[in-house]
Motif scaffolding. Sequence first.
Motif, PDB file in Angstrom:
ATOM      1  N   PHE A 189     -19.134  -5.107  -4.387  1.00 33.82           N
ATOM      2  CA  PHE A 189     -18.582  -4.710  -4.153  1.00 33.82           C
ATOM      3  C   PHE A 189     -17.534  -4.309  -3.231  1.00 33.82           C
ATOM      4  O   PHE A 189     -16.231  -4.132  -2.771  1.00 33.82           O
ATOM      5  N   ASP A 190     -18.065  -4.642  -1.902  1.00 35.53           N
ATOM      6  CA  ASP A 190     -17.569  -4.497  -0.643  1.00 35.53           C
ATOM      7  C   ASP A 190     -16.528  -5.444  -0.176  1.00 35.53           C
ATOM      8  O   ASP A 190     -15.596  -4.868   0.658  1.00 35.53           O
TER       9      ASP A 190
ATOM     10  N   GLU B 115      -6.950  -0.385  -9.839  1.00 36.43           N
ATOM     11  CA  GLU B 115      -7.406   1.059  -9.750  1.00 36.43           C
ATOM     12  C   GLU B 115      -6.229   1.935  -9.900  1.00 36.43           C
ATOM     13  O   GLU B 115      -4.690   1.659  -9.518  1.00 36.43           O
TER      14      GLU B 115
ATOM     15  N   ARG C 237     -18.273  -4.473 -11.886  1.00 33.49           N
ATOM     16  CA  ARG C 237     -18.075  -2.717 -12.054  1.00 33.49           C
ATOM     17  C   ARG C 237     -17.450  -1.451 -12.810  1.00 33.49           C
ATOM     18  O   ARG C 237     -15.613  -2.253 -12.218  1.00 33.49           O
TER      19      ARG C 237
ATOM     20  N   PRO D 222     -16.772   1.876  -5.185  1.00 31.31           N
ATOM     21  CA  PRO D 222     -17.847   1.732  -6.053  1.00 31.31           C
ATOM     22  C   PRO D 222     -19.028   2.695  -6.207  1.00 31.31           C
ATOM     23  O   PRO D 222     -19.802   1.995  -7.142  1.00 31.31           O
TER      24      PRO D 222
ATOM     25  N   ASP E  10     -17.891  -8.926  -8.278  1.00 39.52           N
ATOM     26  CA  ASP E  10     -18.699  -9.485  -7.525  1.00 39.52           C
ATOM     27  C   ASP E  10     -18.750 -10.783  -7.261  1.00 39.52           C
ATOM     28  O   ASP E  10     -19.323 -11.484  -7.241  1.00 39.52           O
TER      29      ASP E  10
ATOM     30  N   TRP F 199     -14.287  -3.659 -10.655  1.00 42.21           N
ATOM     31  CA  TRP F 199     -14.795  -4.375  -9.237  1.00 42.21           C
ATOM     32  C   TRP F 199     -15.502  -5.820  -9.985  1.00 42.21           C
ATOM     33  O   TRP F 199     -15.694  -5.591 -11.140  1.00 42.21           O
TER      34      TRP F 199
ATOM     35  N   GLU G  36     -12.671  -8.132  -4.129  1.00 44.14           N
ATOM     36  CA  GLU G  36     -13.639  -7.783  -5.028  1.00 44.14           C
ATOM     37  C   GLU G  36     -13.395  -5.967  -5.742  1.00 44.14           C
ATOM     38  O   GLU G  36     -13.539  -6.687  -7.117  1.00 44.14           O
ATOM     39  N   LYS G  37     -11.708  -5.098  -5.504  1.00 45.18           N
ATOM     40  CA  LYS G  37     -11.654  -4.223  -6.530  1.00 45.18           C
ATOM     41  C   LYS G  37     -11.013  -5.124  -7.009  1.00 45.18           C
ATOM     42  O   LYS G  37      -9.015  -5.128  -6.921  1.00 45.18           O
ATOM     43  N   VAL G  38     -10.333  -4.794  -8.262  1.00 43.02           N
ATOM     44  CA  VAL G  38      -9.318  -5.973  -9.230  1.00 43.02           C
ATOM     45  C   VAL G  38      -8.413  -5.213  -9.315  1.00 43.02           C
ATOM     46  O   VAL G  38      -7.557  -5.219 -10.341  1.00 43.02           O
TER      47      VAL G  38
END
Length: 265
Positions: free
Chosen positions: A106-107, A115, A148, A168, A99, A97, A111-113
Motif C-alpha cells: 500500500f506504498d 485518513e 485495508r 499500513p 492496492d 488503503w 493508494e491511501k484513500v
Amino acid sequence: MKKYVFGILLFANAANAQITNSSPYCAAIYSDDVMLVEHYISRVQFGALDNNSGTTQYTAPHYVYYNNLTTTVQRNQTMNLTLTHDDGVTIHGIAAWIDFNGDSDFDDAGEKVGETLFPGDGDMNTGNTVTYSVTIPSTAILGETRMRVRIYEDDDYTFSGTNLPVLPCQYNNTDYDWGETEDYKITITAPASLSNLAKTYTYSFENNVFVYADEVQKLQVIGLNGQVLSSTTTNQVDVTSLPSGIYLVQIIKLDNTSEQVKIAK
C-alpha cells in the motif's frame, strides 16, 4: 408490475471469514503493549460491501482478512467509503488503503484513500464515523486486489513527531500498540460501454426502467407501433402506467447516437 434494470448488481456474503494471515501483504497486527485498549472498526461500507463486525475488537493480534466479503468497482468511479469505529478519545488515527496497482503493498502514491488523525471525541452520537470519497484511478489494475482499513493508538510513534500519517504496516519494525486492522477483497473492472450495459446486463424489478451508465442523455419508451409513450432526460423512466406488453427502450447517448433494447412488461 416489473422494473427492468440495465446494470450490474453486487452482493456481499454475510458470513465473516476467519483468515488472520495477511500474506503476501505486510503484517498489520498489534502488541497490546502494557494494557489492552479495545480500539476497533465496527462497520465498513463501500459500494455493495457492508460489513457490520460489531462492537468488539477482533481477537488478538487484532487482524482479519474478510476474503469472502467483496465489492466490484470500476475505473474512474467515485464512491464513498464509510468507516464506523469505537470513538475512543485516545484513538491516534484511522485510515484506508487500496492496492490499485496490485503489487501487494500500500506504498504507492494515491493508494491511501482516506485518513483521519485523532478521530474520536468520546460521544458515540457524533464522533464514530468517517467517510472518504474514493475515486478509482483509470490506471488501476483490473481484477482482484486488496483494501485495508486500520485504526490504531501507539504512543511511541505518535509522540515521535507531529501529525504523523497512519501507516499500513509496522512502525520501525515494531507492531502498533493497540487497534484493529481489516482487509477486504476488491475487484476492479473497466467501465462497461453503454452497449454492453444495455444489451447484456438486464434485471427485472418493479415500475421503472433504469440504465446504469453515465452516457445517457435521454430515455424513451416506445410502443411497437413507433409511438413514444414515455420520455425522460435522466437514466431512469417510470413505466408504472403502461399496460403489460412488449416495448422498446431507446437510449439516446450524449453524443446523440442511440440504441434500442426490447423489454416485456
